[in-house]
Every structure is written in C-alpha cells, then in structure tokens.
Design a protein around this motif. Structure first.
Motif, PDB file in Angstrom:
ATOM      1  N   ASP A  11       0.843  -1.196   0.000  1.00 46.90           N
ATOM      2  CA  ASP A  11       0.000   0.000   0.000  1.00 46.90           C
ATOM      3  C   ASP A  11       0.876   1.242   0.000  1.00 46.90           C
ATOM      4  O   ASP A  11       1.985   1.226   0.545  1.00 46.90           O
ATOM      5  CB  ASP A  11      -0.891   0.043   1.243  1.00 46.90           C
ATOM      6  CG  ASP A  11      -1.939  -1.054   1.255  1.00 46.90           C
ATOM      7  OD1 ASP A  11      -2.244  -1.598   0.178  1.00 46.90           O
ATOM      8  OD2 ASP A  11      -2.457  -1.357   2.346  1.00 46.90           O
ATOM      9  N   ILE A  12       0.354   2.310  -0.610  1.00 45.86           N
ATOM     10  CA  ILE A  12       0.989   3.623  -0.504  1.00 45.86           C
ATOM     11  C   ILE A  12      -0.079   4.581   0.036  1.00 45.86           C
ATOM     12  O   ILE A  12      -1.079   4.845  -0.639  1.00 45.86           O
ATOM     13  CB  ILE A  12       1.520   4.155  -1.850  1.00 45.86           C
ATOM     14  CG1 ILE A  12       2.478   3.164  -2.511  1.00 45.86           C
ATOM     15  CG2 ILE A  12       2.217   5.503  -1.635  1.00 45.86           C
ATOM     16  CD1 ILE A  12       3.022   3.627  -3.864  1.00 45.86           C
ATOM     17  N   PRO A  13       0.101   5.081   1.250  1.00 44.41           N
ATOM     18  CA  PRO A  13      -0.871   6.040   1.798  1.00 44.41           C
ATOM     19  C   PRO A  13      -0.906   7.327   0.968  1.00 44.41           C
ATOM     20  O   PRO A  13       0.015   7.615   0.193  1.00 44.41           O
ATOM     21  CB  PRO A  13      -0.334   6.317   3.209  1.00 44.41           C
ATOM     22  CG  PRO A  13       0.546   5.152   3.531  1.00 44.41           C
ATOM     23  CD  PRO A  13       1.143   4.734   2.219  1.00 44.41           C
ATOM     24  N   ALA A  14      -1.946   8.109   1.153  1.00 47.95           N
ATOM     25  CA  ALA A  14      -2.093   9.387   0.457  1.00 47.95           C
ATOM     26  C   ALA A  14      -0.833  10.239   0.652  1.00 47.95           C
ATOM     27  O   ALA A  14      -0.319  10.348   1.768  1.00 47.95           O
ATOM     28  CB  ALA A  14      -3.319  10.125   0.978  1.00 47.95           C
ATOM     29  N   HIS A  15      -0.316  10.774  -0.426  1.00 53.95           N
ATOM     30  CA  HIS A  15       0.835  11.684  -0.470  1.00 53.95           C
ATOM     31  C   HIS A  15       2.146  11.066   0.018  1.00 53.95           C
ATOM     32  O   HIS A  15       3.103  11.790   0.287  1.00 53.95           O
ATOM     33  CB  HIS A  15       0.529  12.982   0.298  1.00 53.95           C
ATOM     34  CG  HIS A  15      -0.700  13.652  -0.207  1.00 53.95           C
ATOM     35  ND1 HIS A  15      -0.752  14.272  -1.429  1.00 53.95           N
ATOM     36  CD2 HIS A  15      -1.935  13.761   0.344  1.00 53.95           C
ATOM     37  CE1 HIS A  15      -1.963  14.749  -1.623  1.00 53.95           C
ATOM     38  NE2 HIS A  15      -2.708  14.451  -0.573  1.00 53.95           N
ATOM     39  N   ALA A  16       2.205   9.744   0.125  1.00 54.55           N
ATOM     40  CA  ALA A  16       3.423   9.063   0.593  1.00 54.55           C
ATOM     41  C   ALA A  16       4.240   8.545  -0.596  1.00 54.55           C
ATOM     42  O   ALA A  16       3.762   8.498  -1.728  1.00 54.55           O
ATOM     43  CB  ALA A  16       3.053   7.913   1.522  1.00 54.55           C
ATOM     44  N   THR A  17       5.476   8.159  -0.311  1.00 49.40           N
ATOM     45  CA  THR A  17       6.389   7.636  -1.326  1.00 49.40           C
ATOM     46  C   THR A  17       6.963   6.306  -0.854  1.00 49.40           C
ATOM     47  O   THR A  17       7.209   6.122   0.336  1.00 49.40           O
ATOM     48  CB  THR A  17       7.537   8.636  -1.591  1.00 49.40           C
ATOM     49  OG1 THR A  17       6.966   9.845  -2.090  1.00 49.40           O
ATOM     50  CG2 THR A  17       8.535   8.106  -2.605  1.00 49.40           C
TER      51      THR A  17
END
Length: 165
Positions: A98-104
């Motif tokens: 998973d990639i959370p919102a605004h994450a890299t």
C-alpha cells in the motif's frame, strides 16, 4: 435420481465458488505503467549495479499497488523485490503493498535475492483504490546505479514521462 441431483448440485456449487475464488485473486487495476530496463547484478565485491523504483501517491486516497517484475526470459522474478518506506521494509517478495495518500515508496530489486549474478528485464506497475472513480494516483522515477571500484554512475528516468498514471 436423488443421488444424481445431489451430484449435479455439488458440481454447480463447486463451479460457482471456484469462480468467486478466482475473482478475489484478480487485481482489478485502475492504473498501470510499464517500466523497461530493470536490472541488477554483481560480478565481484567491487562491481555492482541496481535499479530503484520510486513511486509517490499524489492523491488524497490510499492506493494498493502490485508490481510484477519479468526477467530476460519473461519469467516473473518479483520475489527479488523489497519495498521501503524510508528505512523500514513494508513488503518483500510479494510485489503487493500500500501507498498512503501523499506518501512515497522505494522499490529495490536485488539479483542475489533470486540466486543469480545478473538480471535484466522490465516491470509492470498496477494500482487500485477503494474509490472506483479514482483515475490517476501515482508518479514515479527509476534510478540506475552502477558501482565499479571507486567510481559510481547514477541516472534517473521518469516513469510515464513524468505524467501521473
């Protein structure tokens, strides 16, 4: 007759539930990008090369990602992949994370993890979200590093020409 009806009912139930199971394993992607020239290798302790994939979620929603890496023979070698959030491993060997919102996230492929000295191929990056109207969520780049002796070469290339996908 009753035994035959039970057998037919059992067969119908088996076919129906196997279709459900197959549907659950499919990754219904909302976006996709193909990344050429993924490579990793080592000839000795002084000669190594790596490809890193950096993916950023530019949306306000969490996304689930699936990366499939193919080698020079077209075989999947995703097991050699590790996904990082900073220094923390968030996934290893599965290609799903998973990639959370605004994450890299940073993805590193290591040829040694699949027991070979050199690897080259390509990757398919897919993503989906819980919002079926969500259309573009990721941007990314690949970094190429090559070390030989005391020298280090580095290059960076944008995925999808830098456009969100």
């Amino acid at each position: 007759m009753k035994t035959m009806m039970q057998a037919i009912f059992a067969m119908i139930l088996t076919i129906a539930t196997s279709g459900i199971a197959m549907a659950e394993t499919a990754f219904d992607a909302q976006g996709c990008a193909i990344v050429p020239s993924i490579n990793s290798g080592y000839n000795s302790s002084i000669s190594r090369e790596w490809t890193f994939i950096n993916l950023s979620n530019i949306s306000n929603k969490n996304v689930q990602c699936l990366i499939t890496i193919y080698d020079q023979n077209g075989d999947t070698v995703t097991s050699g992949m590790t996904v990082y959030a900073g220094p923390t491993v968030v996934s290893s060997g599965t290609g799903q994370f998973d990639i959370p919102a605004h994450a890299t996230r940073r993805i590193i492929f290591n040829a040694a993890n699949i027991g070979v000295h050199a690897f080259y191929g390509h990757a398919v990056i897919e993503w989906k979200s819980d919002d079926s109207r969500h259309r573009k969520a990721l941007i990314g780049a690949i970094e190429k590093l090559r070390m030989h002796g005391n020298g280090l070469l580095k290059g960076e290339f944008l995925i999808n020409s830098g456009q969100p996908f």
